[in-house]
Design an enzyme around this catalytic site. Sequence first.
Site, short mmCIF file in Angstrom:
data_model
loop_
_atom_site.label_atom_id
_atom_site.label_comp_id
_atom_site.label_asym_id
_atom_site.label_seq_id
_atom_site.Cartn_x
_atom_site.Cartn_y
_atom_site.Cartn_z
N GLU A 1 0.82 -1.22 0.00
CA GLU A 1 0.00 0.00 0.00
C GLU A 1 0.85 1.26 0.00
O GLU A 1 0.48 2.28 -0.55
CB GLU A 1 -0.93 0.01 1.22
CG GLU A 1 -1.80 1.25 1.30
CD GLU A 1 -3.00 1.09 2.20
OE1 GLU A 1 -3.46 2.10 2.74
OE2 GLU A 1 -3.50 -0.04 2.36
N LYS A 2 2.01 1.17 0.66
CA LYS A 2 2.88 2.35 0.74
C LYS A 2 4.33 1.90 0.81
O LYS A 2 4.62 0.73 1.11
CB LYS A 2 2.49 3.23 1.91
CG LYS A 2 2.40 2.53 3.25
CD LYS A 2 2.03 3.51 4.35
CE LYS A 2 0.56 3.80 4.43
NZ LYS A 2 -0.24 2.71 5.01
N ASP B 1 -3.02 -2.58 3.11
CA ASP B 1 -3.26 -2.64 4.55
C ASP B 1 -4.46 -3.56 4.82
O ASP B 1 -5.35 -3.69 3.97
CB ASP B 1 -3.55 -1.24 5.11
CG ASP B 1 -2.27 -0.44 5.32
OD1 ASP B 1 -1.18 -1.02 5.19
OD2 ASP B 1 -2.37 0.77 5.62
N ASP C 1 -7.44 -3.77 5.81
CA ASP C 1 -8.75 -3.20 6.12
C ASP C 1 -9.50 -2.93 4.82
O ASP C 1 -8.99 -3.18 3.72
CB ASP C 1 -8.63 -1.91 6.96
CG ASP C 1 -7.78 -0.84 6.29
OD1 ASP C 1 -7.57 -0.92 5.07
OD2 ASP C 1 -7.31 0.06 7.00
N TYR D 1 -0.27 -2.76 13.44
CA TYR D 1 -1.09 -1.92 12.56
C TYR D 1 -2.06 -1.05 13.36
O TYR D 1 -2.86 -1.56 14.14
CB TYR D 1 -1.86 -2.82 11.59
CG TYR D 1 -2.73 -2.06 10.62
CD1 TYR D 1 -2.17 -1.28 9.63
CD2 TYR D 1 -4.12 -2.12 10.72
CE1 TYR D 1 -2.97 -0.58 8.73
CE2 TYR D 1 -4.93 -1.42 9.83
CZ TYR D 1 -4.34 -0.65 8.85
OH TYR D 1 -5.13 0.05 7.98
N ARG E 1 -4.56 1.32 12.45
CA ARG E 1 -5.92 1.73 12.06
C ARG E 1 -6.91 0.59 12.28
O ARG E 1 -7.73 0.28 11.42
CB ARG E 1 -5.93 2.19 10.60
CG ARG E 1 -5.12 3.46 10.37
CD ARG E 1 -4.97 3.75 8.88
NE ARG E 1 -4.14 4.91 8.65
CZ ARG E 1 -4.59 6.11 8.28
NH1 ARG E 1 -5.88 6.30 8.11
NH2 ARG E 1 -3.76 7.11 8.07
#
Length: 647
Positions: free
Chosen positions: A8-9, A104, A106, A328, A330
């Site tokens: 994701e990043k 991520d 989610d 993680y 979030r």
Amino acid sequence: MTRLFIAEKPSLGRAIVAALPKPHKNHEGYVVAGNGDTVTWCIGHLLEQAEPEAYDEKYKTWRLDDLPILPQQWILKPRKSAAKQLGVVKKLLKQFDEIVHAGDPDREGQLLVDEVFSHAKLSEAKKKRIQRLLINDLNTSAVKKALSALRSNMEFVPLSVSALARSRADWLYGMNMSRAYTLLGKQAGYQGVLSVGRVQTPVLGLVVRRDREIEAFIPKPFYQLDAVIPYQGSDILARWQPSEACQPWQDEEGRVLARNLVENVARRIEGQPATVTKSERKTTKQSPPLPYSLSALQIDAAKRFNMSAADVLACCQSLYEKHKVITYPRSDCRYLPKGHFKEAQSVSTAIAKTTDALSTAVSNANLSLKSKAWNDSKVEAHHAIIPTSKSSSALSGRERDVYELIARQYLMQFYPAAEYAEAKLDFEIAGGLFIAKGKKLMSPGWRTLLSRDKSAQNEDIESLVPPLDKGTVLTCARGNIKDCMTEPPRYFTEATLLQAMTGIARFVKDPSLKKILRDTDGLGTEATRAGILDLLFKRSLLSREGKQIRSTASGKGLIDALPEKAAYPDMTAQWERQLHDMAEKKGAYQPFMTALESELNVLMQTVRHGSVPDSLRSLPAQPNRFKKGRGGKSRAPAKKRRYKTKA
């Protein structure tokens, strides 16, 4: 066969690379491992929803007659700042047959990478082979463990569909409602953008209604009565419990508003026998609180350190990505997988190395204890936020504060339950019921980890509520009347507003929804709540006065102008329930979107044919942010992203 990992990043990409065989060869936008596996990354969203004018040039000019804007074929456009990296990812996707989705864990992380697959026009056969890597901890040992537990990305299609529905629905609602009410405001002489969102606006509504409740509050006196019952040199104080016959003199919370009624009861009980009709003594246990979700952490950090939700999230991201000392962040989950229990020793050791403040807590922890936090059935894509087995001595002051909160909550899981002695006596005096009760902390257990534990301040329960048998008869010496005044509700703070957003069932208008919504995720998600509050402050719809959060004149005016449904949390809580059902394969995309489009048609028709709300005419003046478009007509601000609402 070599694999392509799409993170994701960049920070997540680096963590994956570190777990792959060396040597690592760096390229622009990707890294190749020693075994040929390649890791590339997104930079958050590489794609974004297109502006209305991408669907039709006429939408460049804002007109009520053009609303609602309802795209038939949705358009995603590359973000300008990410176009180069998108090109890298798309080129690599053509070169590999084996692809691993490493967004991520989610809803948003799932969509973020899936939408790149769609944009790159991967074949259905290729999509079906994609695997899913779920990482909650960026440390190499944890990443290696995750690499050995890849799953089919097809399992997560419902999560992606849910995120897609959320993204498109927010665009539809925010874009149309913001344009409509900005244009109404302009007709009333207001020259700013009035943004509306299905989450931000109900949050604003909560604050506006609370502020007005406080402004309109008129304090009223109420009265309490204690029977004073002497026993062995001390006085037992038993509180009067009014009977049903007293209801005409009570408010909705059961408080007695008539002093003459209380005075009459006080006269009747003076010198009268006080008979014990019920005697209870018991020991109760209080289990440690569960480890943190992001919202629970933000609430505690706001109470303890007066930190904003955005500041807490920023600290968490740094602790996770830069220092790798927490999992993680979030997360909306407060439970842990049972398999994580065996890492308690290494995690505890890391806590002791990272912060001296918790070294005693670590040494006194019993790592063989297993609290109710370890529950596989409660863990989905991610688990509670806890420390990792990595230590660091380079944390900033704020980072250390947040880390210590997370670590303390984790260590509580290895302490016994707090034990209390509770006692209760029911007395019958002159036909009335009077109750004396007390509670004393006997064994603090996990509460020893609380620096300011008010529950430890206990009076002697034996003198307050002595051990009397049922049938014991004492004498009431007199009645003590306590004069009290009702108090207004308190202004929202960052902590209480976050609590309101997570426990939204208390604030819904429709009583039939309350039970359904008690299980909902609330207003917004763990990842978006901080940004929503930040947005309301930036747009001057909310303001801070010390710790208090207040609505501004603009915020009040906007809420008054909107249809009631838009200002209450019922609608968005229903959305979250439907989106959750989609993720759980219990709901479908199309009925949800069709219902929303129908509702927007009705709302826009009402706006077009109704008069300009009076509340918009009284809004404070704002600098003119509009530019002249073709034909001298008002058009959207140059930086259109300012009015768009994610929620």
